[in-house]
Structure formats: C-alpha cells, structure tokens
Design a protein around this motif. Structure first.
Motif, mmCIF file in Angstrom:
data_model
loop_
_atom_site.group_PDB
_atom_site.id
_atom_site.type_symbol
_atom_site.label_atom_id
_atom_site.label_comp_id
_atom_site.label_asym_id
_atom_site.label_seq_id
_atom_site.Cartn_x
_atom_site.Cartn_y
_atom_site.Cartn_z
ATOM 1 N N VAL A 133 43.033 40.902 41.221
ATOM 2 C CA VAL A 133 44.095 40.285 40.414
ATOM 3 C C VAL A 133 45.131 39.622 41.310
ATOM 4 C CG1 VAL A 133 43.822 41.664 38.338
ATOM 5 C CG2 VAL A 133 45.283 42.505 40.142
ATOM 6 N N GLY A 162 42.771 35.721 41.845
ATOM 7 C CA GLY A 162 43.674 36.428 40.934
ATOM 8 C C GLY A 162 43.757 35.848 39.522
ATOM 9 N N PRO A 163 43.862 34.523 39.394
ATOM 10 C CA PRO A 163 43.961 33.952 38.058
ATOM 11 C C PRO A 163 42.775 34.329 37.169
ATOM 12 C CG PRO A 163 44.451 32.291 39.704
ATOM 13 C CD PRO A 163 44.002 33.515 40.451
ATOM 14 N N GLU A 193 42.912 38.112 36.099
ATOM 15 C CA GLU A 193 43.814 38.367 34.983
ATOM 16 C C GLU A 193 43.084 38.200 33.643
ATOM 17 O OE1 GLU A 193 48.304 37.120 34.436
ATOM 18 O OE2 GLU A 193 46.974 35.452 33.976
ATOM 19 N N TYR A 194 42.285 37.147 33.543
ATOM 20 C CA TYR A 194 41.504 36.957 32.312
ATOM 21 C C TYR A 194 40.480 38.074 32.136
ATOM 22 C CZ TYR A 194 43.414 32.455 30.966
ATOM 23 O OH TYR A 194 44.245 31.466 30.519
ATOM 24 N N ALA A 252 48.991 35.311 36.030
ATOM 25 C CA ALA A 252 48.417 34.954 37.330
ATOM 26 C C ALA A 252 47.787 33.565 37.313
ATOM 27 C CB ALA A 252 47.370 35.986 37.737
ATOM 28 N N ALA A 253 47.429 33.075 36.139
ATOM 29 C CA ALA A 253 46.730 31.787 36.062
ATOM 30 C C ALA A 253 47.665 30.674 36.522
ATOM 31 C CB ALA A 253 46.270 31.525 34.634
ATOM 32 N N PRO A 254 47.111 29.670 37.208
ATOM 33 C CA PRO A 254 47.956 28.566 37.662
ATOM 34 C C PRO A 254 48.592 27.831 36.483
ATOM 35 C CG PRO A 254 45.635 28.065 38.034
ATOM 36 C CD PRO A 254 45.709 29.492 37.605
#
Lengths: 423, 291
Positions: free
Chosen positions: A53, A58-59, A62-63, B116-118
């Motif tokens: 994460v 990391g992005p 998160e999903y 956390a996603a851009p």
C-alpha cells in the motif's frame, strides 16, 4: 492483541473441548475439529491480506484493500461462512523481504486460514514459497510474471490475476486487428524488476513472431519519475509504435509526459491498471490497453459489484479491486461447499477445476497445470478527450477475448512443462 | 548523429536539473542556517502539489500557482516555530528523527485524506504544446518551469547575498554565537529562512504536479535526488547546489542515453565519486560548527 489471546486459549487445557463445541455448532464436527486444530478454534475465520500500500504499487494496493473489504462485508452481512464471520488481517507487504516475513507471521501467529493479495511479482514469489512450505493457500491477485506460474509454480499458490502472456495475447488480438504489429517498428519501455523483465520477454516474442521489428528497448528503474530522457530517445529512434511494459506509478508518469512531449506515435501497453490511468488527468490518456476486468463489463454480477463498490467508497472499482474481491468471494464459497476451512482440502478443491462466477460472461476456474485462473479478458481504447463525461470516463471497451464459443484456455500461458507441480 | 542526440540529452538534463534545484536549494538553506536535515522537505513538496490539485478547479491554475507556495510557506513557519527551533543546537540525530517522523505524518495524512491513487491533474490547455529548436524538442511547459525556477533562484540569491537580511543570515551560518553577541536575535531569521526554503518546495510541487503523478509518496521520490544534489554541491554553498543540480540532471540524462537501467544509480555513483575526491562537496564551505 486478540491474536495473542486466542493463542493462549488454544494451548490451554480446556481448549480442545471449546473447539469441538464450536465445531459442533457449525454441524461439522468431523470435518473441522480433527486435522485443522489451529483453524477451528476461533469464532471468526481469519483471512490474511497482504499487498503493497506504499511505494510505486501503493495506488493499486489501496484498491485491493477496498475490494477485499467489500467482499468481507458482503459475506458477513449474509451470515458469514458456516455461521462464522470472516475476519481480515491486513498488512502492507512493502517489499519482498518484508512481505515474506509478514506472510510467515500471518500464518504462524495470526493463524489465518489462507492468504490473499500481492501485486509485485518479486514479493508474490516469496509469499508463494512460504505458502508451499506451510501448506497454506495463497491466491495471487496482482502479480503477472509468467515465471511464478512456470518454474516457480507450486500447488498452494493460485493466480486469479492474469499471467503476462495472457495480457500480451489479449491486447495483441486488438493490435493485430488495428494493423499495428506486422511490419511495424516497436519501441518498448520496461519496468526494471522481475515483472517487467518477464513481460518484456513475452511481449517481444509475441510482436516479433507477428512480424514486428524492435526499434529500441529501455529498462526504467521503478523510482524514475522523470521520463524526458527516455522520450527523447524514443523520438530519436522514430518507431511506429511505443509500448509500455511499465508498472504502477510509472505508467501515470509515462502517460502524462508522453502527452506533454506531444509525440505522435500510437502507444499501447502490455500491463495496465485503470487506477494509474485515471490518475493521469484530462487529455493525457491514449492508446489500446489490456485489462483483466473493467467497470464497463456488461453483465448483471459485474454491475452489482460496481454498484456496491461505488456506494461504499464513492468511486468506481477497477481491476485490482476486482481481483481481491473475487478471491475472497470464491474462497468463502469453497469453504461453504467443503464445510471446512482446511487448507489442504481448499487447495484440492480449487485444483479440481471448481467453477466460479467472477463477474464475467463466462465462469472462471483454476487449471491444475499451473493454478492459473482461466478466464475471459478485455481490452479498452482511450476515449477522445472531448467525449469524456467525467474524470472516470477515459476509455471505451473494445470487446472480450477469446470470442464466444472458443476455448478459454487459448489465452493461458503455454503448457511448456516449466511448471512441475510436486505430486 | 549520436553526438547531436547526446547534446539533446545534455540540454534536457539542464532543464531537469532545475526541478532538483528548487527542492535542493530550500534543503540546503535550512541545513546551513539551522543544522536541521529536513527529511520532511519532500512532504512539503507533496503538499504543494496536492494544494494545486485542490485549489486549481476553484481558483484556476494561475491562482493555485501563487496561493499554494504561500500556504506551504505558512505551514513552514508553524513547523519552524513548533519543532525546528528546539533542535538547532542539539545533536543532528534528533532533528533527523523529528523530520523523518514528520515526513511520515505528512505522507500518511495525504493518504488518509486523498487516498493512495494518483490524483488526476494536467497541464492547463493554454500552456500545452512544444517548441522545436532545430530538431530539438522542448515542451512549452518545461521551459516555463525552467524560467520560473531561474527566477525563484535569482530572487533567493538576491535575498541572501544583496540584502541586510541576507547578511545576518550568512553571518548566522558561520557563527551564530557572534551574531548573538552583537545583539541580533537569529530566531526571526531562522523562521523566515524555513518559510522560504519550505515555500520553494511548495512551488516545486505546484510546478511539477501537471507532469508527474500526484500521489502521497511523490515527496520521497524526489527527496533522495535533492539530497544527492545538496551533498554533491557542498553544504552551505549557494552556487554549489546550482552546479550540482545541473550536473545531476545531465549525468542522469546521459546515463539513460547510454545505459538506461543505470539512470537512477548514476547520481549516487556521482555522489560517491565527488565525496571521495572532495569530501566537503564541490563548492562546500568550511563551516566551523559542523567540522
């Protein structure tokens, strides 16, 4: 804390009768209580979830966490599994060393029934080895490397995520149709770690076998945020097609800066995640890309998932959320069918080709050869910026492969004998 | 042809050096004056970028470009008053721990608030496009960043070297006790320098948000490069940081041209080499209290 407490109960003199009582309530005295001593003792079924994460993946992690949480909530809201709740023990896997150490701790200390997760192929390899050694099922939800399905395969590591070669074949079908391979010069940018190296090998083999030539290829360190030197090299090499074998945040940076430099060559890629394209911003996304699943897949169970996810999190799910959501769902379904959480039984059940609804037109199953989930795949094409309705509306579906009526297994990695499952 | 391609990489490396410079300069200022190694500097850069993403839809990119660095500088003032100030005279390891913790707090806060996603963010349409010089290509936006970075660095130079304020700051770098003995309190100067340095990081954040992924760890990504620049340039040296930023940009570009997988490693090799030959850095000054 609660894990320690349960551990003490587990070794206390009264522990066994308590366990049997619980098992009796579930109506499965014989199945649960005898071999699975450490699994029948808790009220809840603990499932380990490990995924990066932090860092450049990391992005996506998160999903993954959102997906698995949604699955747990839905299962628990429907009364759990055999009357027991699902309890998630979630950790950041960070890197291969930490990921392996945490997998071991989840199994030894937290006594999880199985482990779901991971995105990095390097970390998945480590977790897979621990899974094999401790005879614990691990479902890989995000690592694509063919090698962990080939020479590093083992009977306890399953892959709901597509192998690199499946991604390549999927998008390759559409690239061929768009006349982008035969006779074209290709330039590839590749993430410089296990996943990228593996993908480069498969992608290069595919395009050259279909008549393309390589105009250049560069390895890109995963901590590279500035792509300008690479873009200049691409411009100097004058290829016909630019392809990405990048991963995570790299893809966002690449897409943004490719648009910034205004290069006109069509782009494509063999590894892709919707989240990183959403993060690129207006007017930057371009090209044809493969996906294991996307939110526009048109069938009732897929729509229900999109609806449930959007309601819980206020944003759309993407492919990584799909993987972790479906993994927990299919494990819960298997536990219920087996009336047991015994890992060896679970492993046998999955390897016997049990079919699962994975929100796609056709059901998926793990094939026994390499434990790869055999399933439909999709490709998408970037939408014209002027036609986008909102920041989520960046691509349109191109279709599904293999075509209806064709054997699903045509996409799967070749059974070349590199995977040798110990009997 | 090869030579022309290489030259293009060298010039591009100078442009890339400008981003490193914006971050490294503030880092160097704060270290030189207070002896605080600010590991949270990348965090302030990330805050600048997230402020740009948040503010631009409301007040436009131009508004965000002005407001974000100022807001980040204000956060800098608060951080200096609450935290940095207590560590100027103590063992550097304590300020390292503090700023390392602060960096984690910032990164995780961004993750909690934004995920956390851009975050989607693009170059404003009116700043898009490319400039062709002969066969060399330069995105307009990158040239704008370069110009703004030059302006910001020149302004900083002017403040530090051509004003009374700067004279006190430079005296403070060399001998804080003597400055105190002359009846000048360094505290407000420290606050102003921290605000300036951290504000520059915020400015870099706004400028780079349209061309690099806006995600919580973006600060950590660029901070290492900035540290390398400061170390190569030499602590306390204004020109050293500029020289090093250009050098790192060029060496990285040329390395990627020749052998891309060494791209990020090249700057560390350069650092090791410089430290072997000149342990104080290229233009590092001799600062008595750090010897």
């Amino acid at each position: 804390m609660s894990g320690d407490r349960r551990g003490i109960i587990g070794i206390a003199p009264g522990g066994l009768s308590r366990r049997q009582a619980l098992a009796g309530i579930a109506g499965t005295v014989g199945a649960v209580a005898c071999p699975a001593i450490s699994y029948g003792q808790a009220d809840a079924i603990r499932i380990g979830h490990l995924t990066p994460v932090t860092g450049f993946l990391g992005p996506l992690g998160e999903y993954a966490q959102m997906g698995v949480r949604l699955a747990a909530d839905e299962i628990n809201a429907n009364g759990g599994v055999m009357g027991r709740k699902i309890e998630l023990v979630m950790e950041d896997s960070v890197n291969p060393q930490t990921g392996s150490a945490k997998a071991e701790r989840l199994i030894e200390r937290d006594k999880v029934a199985m482990i779901i997760g991971e995105i990095s192929s390097a970390t998945a390899l480590g977790i897979g080895q621990i899974a094999a050694r401790t005879k614990t099922v691990f479902i890989n939800t995000g690592a694509n490397s063919d090698a962990i399905r080939g020479k590093d395969c083992n009977p306890f590591m399953f892959h709901i995520e597509a192998a690199n070669s499946m991604m390549v074949q999927t998008v390759g079908n559409y690239l061929k149709a768009a006349n982008m391979i035969s006779g074209k010069k290709w330039y590839m940018l590749t993430a410089d770690y296990a996943f990228g190296h593996d993908l480069l090998k498969v992608a290069k083999k595919y395009v050259t076998a279909n008549g393309a030539q390589m105009a250049g290829e560069d390895l890109v360190p995963t901590d590279s945020a500035d792509f300008s030197p690479y873009l200049l090299k691409i411009r100097q090499a004058r290829p016909d097609i630019v392809a990405s074998n990048l991963a995570g945040n790299q893809i966002t940076n690449f897409i943004k800066q490719y648009a910034e430099y205004g290069l006109q060559m069509p782009i494509t890629g063999f590894g892709f995640d919707t989240a990183v394209a959403w993060g690129a911003g207006q007017g930057n996304f371009a090209g044809i890309w493969p996906l294991i699943w996307h939110h526009l897949v048109d069938n009732p169970s897929s729509k229900k998932f999109v609806e449930g996810f959007s309601k819980k999190y206020g944003r759309l799910p993407e492919n990584q959320a799909w993987g972790d959501y479906n993994s927990l769902k299919l494990v819960a379904q298997s536990f219920a069918e087996l009336k047991s959480t015994d890992p060896v039984k679970l492993q046998e059940h999955l390897r016997k080709g049990a079919k699962f609804d994975i929100l796609k037109g056709r059901e998926g199953y793990f094939r026994a050869y390499d434990n790869q989930m055999i399933q439909e795949m999709y490709a998408v094409k970037a939408k014209d910026a002027s036609k986008m309705k909102d920041k989520w509306d960046i691509y349109e579906p191109l279709g599904v492969v293999p075509a209806a009526g064709t054997d699903l297994e045509v996409l799967a990695p070749e059974k070349d004998g590199t995977c040798k499952m110990p009997a | 042809m090869q030579f022309v391609f290489l030259l293009e990489q060298v010039l591009n490396g100078l442009l890339v050096g400008a981003y490193y410079l914006l971050i490294a300069l503030g880092l160097s200022l704060i270290f030189s004056l207070g002896g605080v190694v600010n590991l949270a500097h990348g965090g302030f850069y990330a805050i600048g970028a997230y402020l740009a993403v948040t503010l631009a839809p409301r007040i436009g990119f131009a508004g965000a470009f002005i407001a974000s660095p100022l807001l980040v500088a204000m956060i800098g003032v608060v951080v200096e008053r609450l935290f940095f100030r207590r560590f100027y005279r103590s063992d550097p390891i304590l300020s390292l721990l503090l700023t390392f913790g602060l960096a984690m707090v910032i990164e995780q806060s961004l993750r909690l608030i934004f995920g956390a996603a851009p975050q989607p963010f693009s170059i404003p349409p009116e700043l898009r496009g490319q400039v062709l010089v002969g066969d060399f290509i330069y995105p307009r936006y990158r040239l704008i960043i370069f110009a703004i970075a030059l302006a910001a660095v020149s302004a900083t130079w002017f403040v530090v070297y051509r004003t009374t304020f700067g004279r006190v700051v430079r005296a403070g770098v060399q001998n804080p006790d003597m400055v105190g003995a002359l009846g000048i309190s360094l505290q407000p100067y420290m606050t102003a320098i921290a605000a300036l340095g951290i504000g520059l990081a915020g400015l870099a954040g706004v400028l780079l948000a349209p061309i690099s992924g806006v995600h919580p760890a973006m600060g950590a990504e660029i901070l290492t490069a900035a540290f390398v620049v400061v170390v190569i340039g030499g602590l306390g040296s204004f020109w050293g940081v500029i020289l090093a930023a250009a050098l790192v940009g060029v060496v990285r570009g040329v390395t990627i041209f020749i052998n891309p997988s060494w791209g990020e490693a090249s700057m560390y090799l350069l650092m090791a080499l410089v430290l072997l030959v000149r342990p104080r850095g290229l233009l590092g000054e001799r600062i008595l209290r750090f010897e």
